[in-house]
Design a protein around this motif. Structure first.
Motif, PDB file in Angstrom:
ATOM      1  N   ASP A  61      33.108   0.422 109.161  1.00 59.04           N
ATOM      2  CA  ASP A  61      33.301   0.426 110.620  1.00 59.04           C
ATOM      3  C   ASP A  61      33.025   1.814 111.198  1.00 59.04           C
ATOM      4  OD1 ASP A  61      34.005  -2.230 110.474  1.00 59.04           O
ATOM      5  OD2 ASP A  61      36.169  -1.862 110.589  1.00 59.04           O
ATOM      6  N   ALA A  62      33.435   2.851 110.476  1.00 58.84           N
ATOM      7  CA  ALA A  62      33.184   4.215 110.941  1.00 58.84           C
ATOM      8  C   ALA A  62      31.695   4.517 110.946  1.00 58.84           C
ATOM      9  CB  ALA A  62      33.941   5.206 110.054  1.00 58.84           C
ATOM     10  N   ALA A  63      30.974   3.996 109.971  1.00 59.20           N
ATOM     11  CA  ALA A  63      29.533   4.229 109.906  1.00 59.20           C
ATOM     12  C   ALA A  63      28.817   3.593 111.095  1.00 59.20           C
ATOM     13  CB  ALA A  63      28.973   3.684 108.594  1.00 59.20           C
ATOM     14  N   LEU A  64      29.304   2.446 111.536  1.00 58.74           N
ATOM     15  CA  LEU A  64      28.663   1.754 112.660  1.00 58.74           C
ATOM     16  C   LEU A  64      28.707   2.567 113.953  1.00 58.74           C
ATOM     17  CD1 LEU A  64      29.948  -1.886 112.111  1.00 58.74           C
ATOM     18  CD2 LEU A  64      27.546  -1.174 112.093  1.00 58.74           C
ATOM     19  N   ILE A  65      29.694   3.425 114.084  1.00 58.79           N
ATOM     20  CA  ILE A  65      29.824   4.229 115.309  1.00 58.79           C
ATOM     21  C   ILE A  65      29.643   5.717 115.025  1.00 58.79           C
ATOM     22  CG2 ILE A  65      31.288   2.550 116.498  1.00 58.79           C
ATOM     23  CD1 ILE A  65      33.722   4.249 115.733  1.00 58.79           C
ATOM     24  N   SER A  66      29.062   6.023 113.881  1.00 53.98           N
ATOM     25  CA  SER A  66      28.865   7.424 113.503  1.00 53.98           C
ATOM     26  C   SER A  66      28.004   8.162 114.527  1.00 53.98           C
ATOM     27  CB  SER A  66      28.196   7.493 112.133  1.00 53.98           C
ATOM     28  OG  SER A  66      27.786   8.806 111.816  1.00 53.98           O
ATOM     29  N   GLY A  67      28.276   9.439 114.687  1.00 51.63           N
ATOM     30  CA  GLY A  67      27.423  10.262 115.529  1.00 51.63           C
ATOM     31  C   GLY A  67      26.092  10.596 114.888  1.00 51.63           C
ATOM     32  N   ASP A  68      25.930  10.274 113.625  1.00 49.07           N
ATOM     33  CA  ASP A  68      24.690  10.492 112.887  1.00 49.07           C
ATOM     34  C   ASP A  68      23.832   9.234 113.009  1.00 49.07           C
ATOM     35  OD1 ASP A  68      22.712  10.578 110.841  1.00 49.07           O
ATOM     36  OD2 ASP A  68      23.938  11.965 109.674  1.00 49.07           O
ATOM     37  N   ARG A  69      22.667   9.362 113.620  1.00 47.51           N
ATOM     38  CA  ARG A  69      21.827   8.187 113.866  1.00 47.51           C
ATOM     39  C   ARG A  69      21.402   7.510 112.563  1.00 47.51           C
ATOM     40  NH1 ARG A  69      16.353   8.858 113.149  1.00 47.51           N
ATOM     41  NH2 ARG A  69      15.665  10.954 112.570  1.00 47.51           N
ATOM     42  N   ILE A  70      21.207   8.287 111.504  1.00 49.41           N
ATOM     43  CA  ILE A  70      20.786   7.716 110.230  1.00 49.41           C
ATOM     44  C   ILE A  70      21.888   6.836 109.660  1.00 49.41           C
ATOM     45  CG2 ILE A  70      20.008   8.209 107.892  1.00 49.41           C
ATOM     46  CD1 ILE A  70      17.994   8.918 110.076  1.00 49.41           C
ATOM     47  N   VAL A  71      23.111   7.334 109.702  1.00 50.09           N
ATOM     48  CA  VAL A  71      24.235   6.555 109.177  1.00 50.09           C
ATOM     49  C   VAL A  71      24.427   5.283 110.000  1.00 50.09           C
ATOM     50  CG1 VAL A  71      26.722   6.567 108.762  1.00 50.09           C
ATOM     51  CG2 VAL A  71      25.356   8.598 108.222  1.00 50.09           C
ATOM     52  N   ARG A  72      24.332   5.400 111.334  1.00 48.22           N
ATOM     53  CA  ARG A  72      24.451   4.196 112.175  1.00 48.22           C
ATOM     54  C   ARG A  72      23.393   3.160 111.808  1.00 48.22           C
ATOM     55  NH1 ARG A  72      24.397   7.690 116.360  1.00 48.22           N
ATOM     56  NH2 ARG A  72      22.579   6.807 117.415  1.00 48.22           N
ATOM     57  N   GLY A  73      22.163   3.636 111.643  1.00 49.55           N
ATOM     58  CA  GLY A  73      21.093   2.723 111.291  1.00 49.55           C
ATOM     59  C   GLY A  73      21.313   2.064 109.941  1.00 49.55           C
ATOM     60  N   HIS A  74      21.764   2.847 108.970  1.00 49.26           N
ATOM     61  CA  HIS A  74      22.012   2.297 107.641  1.00 49.26           C
ATOM     62  C   HIS A  74      23.086   1.210 107.702  1.00 49.26           C
ATOM     63  CE1 HIS A  74      20.453   6.119 105.369  1.00 49.26           C
ATOM     64  NE2 HIS A  74      19.544   5.560 106.145  1.00 49.26           N
ATOM     65  N   ALA A  75      24.135   1.459 108.475  1.00 43.44           N
ATOM     66  CA  ALA A  75      25.212   0.464 108.578  1.00 43.44           C
ATOM     67  C   ALA A  75      24.711  -0.827 109.211  1.00 43.44           C
ATOM     68  CB  ALA A  75      26.368   1.046 109.385  1.00 43.44           C
ATOM     69  N   LEU A  76      23.860  -0.700 110.216  1.00 43.17           N
ATOM     70  CA  LEU A  76      23.322  -1.909 110.844  1.00 43.17           C
ATOM     71  C   LEU A  76      22.332  -2.630 109.933  1.00 43.17           C
ATOM     72  CD1 LEU A  76      22.779  -1.145 114.638  1.00 43.17           C
ATOM     73  CD2 LEU A  76      24.251  -2.876 113.604  1.00 43.17           C
ATOM     74  N   GLU A  77      21.665  -1.903 109.067  1.00 47.82           N
ATOM     75  CA  GLU A  77      20.779  -2.548 108.095  1.00 47.82           C
ATOM     76  C   GLU A  77      21.593  -3.373 107.106  1.00 47.82           C
ATOM     77  OE1 GLU A  77      18.777   0.814 106.487  1.00 47.82           O
ATOM     78  OE2 GLU A  77      17.472   1.075 108.214  1.00 47.82           O
TER      79      GLU A  77
END
Length: 334
Positions: A61-77
């Motif tokens: 859940d934290a990754a989905l709202i991360s300030g790091d665009r790469i981490v956000r993208g990875h979580a959505l993948e």
């Protein structure tokens, strides 16, 4: 974008950009199977730990709202594979993200789970300023039954940007349409090896043996990252009879290749690579810990919770933490 897309489709997928074996140093050297394979201890049936699952969910859940665009993208993948349309709010939010890699992942998620409620939001991106996003949007719309823009993939299959060509091969392999084979076959002759591999993986997903032939050849390539991709791609159809094409990789001199083999064998229902994964999980190398986290999830042994819990708190890499979270959550749905 191309390497990210390739490994996205094959590994989770969480991409391995910056984590793959150093192919520049080892280019042209055929990987050799020389190391003794670490033995796999007998499986222990350990009950799933609800506290560990909760911790993994919190990390995700934290990754989905991360300030790091790469981490956000990875979580959505990764997310749609685990949660399906339960993640629809986050997917729709991702379609409006300011970062193209996040919009790409969100659009792919819409297509993967056929999220009909997101169609209007996807249509808003039909002329997105990022060409990778435009490919994903056409995939999503096709999967939702809107074929008006599907023919654009014929053009993007020949795009000057190899990353766009790779993305196109990726989505063609996921369209579940025999007509995609016509576009993919010429892509196996692409000037870029990565595009050729993506096309081969897509063909194999569609049941075309010509893609399989290319992947088997890549599995003995002189480029370690190609071998890694080939192993996981060969396992994509879950055909257990294919284990013989992968098992030798467990003793490869490159730990990254051995770990990729362990993951692929896990996808084929074998835990023979569990010892390799345990060794990788304890490695000081961030690449190997990442690959170990992925392998443990694919192998699916509940005693894998113990090393995964350590990786869930890795101090060096959010990708490792997210991969561990993904694998722990996978255990609860197997």
């Amino acid at each position: 974008m191309l390497k990210r897309t390739l490994l996205m489709s094959l590994c989770l997928s969480l991409p391995l950009t910056g984590l793959a074996a150093d192919s520049s140093k080892n280019a042209g050297k055929v990987p050799v199977d020389t190391r003794p394979t670490p033995p796999s201890p007998p499986a222990r049936n350990i009950p799933l730990d609800p506290k560990l699952r909760a911790a993994a969910q919190a990390e995700f859940d934290a990754a989905l709202i991360s300030g790091d665009r790469i981490v956000r993208g990875h979580a959505l993948e990764a997310g749609p594979r685990l949660f399906g349309d339960k993640l629809k709010g986050e997917i729709i939010k991702g379609l409006a993200d300011s970062e193209p890699n996040v919009r790409f992942a969100a659009a792919m998620g819409v297509g993967d789970i056929k999220l009909a409620s997101a169609k209007d939001d996807v249509l808003k991106l039909i002329d997105d300023n990022d060409p990778h996003v435009r490919v994903a949007v056409r995939y999503a719309l096709h999967r939702l039954g809107d074929y008006r823009f599907s023919h654009d993939l014929e053009r993007t299959a020949a795009d000057p940007d190899p990353g766009v060509r790779g993305d196109t091969a990726l989505v063609l392999g996921k369209l579940e349409s025999s007509s995609a084979v016509r576009l993919l076959l010429p892509m196996q002759r692409d000037a870029e090896a990565a595009v050729r591999l993506q096309a081969a993986e897509a063909l194999w997903r569609l049941g075309d043996e010509r893609g399989f032939t290319t992947l088997v050849a890549a599995s003995v390539s002189g480029y370690p990252d190609e071998v890694m991709i080939a192993y996981v791609a060969i396992a994509a159809t879950k055909d257990q009879k294919l284990q013989g094409h992968i098992v030798a990789g467990l003793s490869n001199e490159y730990p990254e290749i051995a770990l990729s083999a362990a993951r692929a064998l896990g996808e084929l229902g074998s835990d023979i690579g569990y010892g390799v994964a345990l060794k990788g999980a304890a490695s000081k190398d961030v690449r190997q810990r990442f690959l170990a986290a992925m392998a443990l999830g694919s192998i699916g042994r509940t005693d894998g919770q113990e090393p995964l819990e350590i990786l869930l708190h890795d101090k060096d890499s959010p990708d490792i933490r997210l991969a561990a979270a993904y694998s722990i959550l996978q255990l609860s749905i197997k």
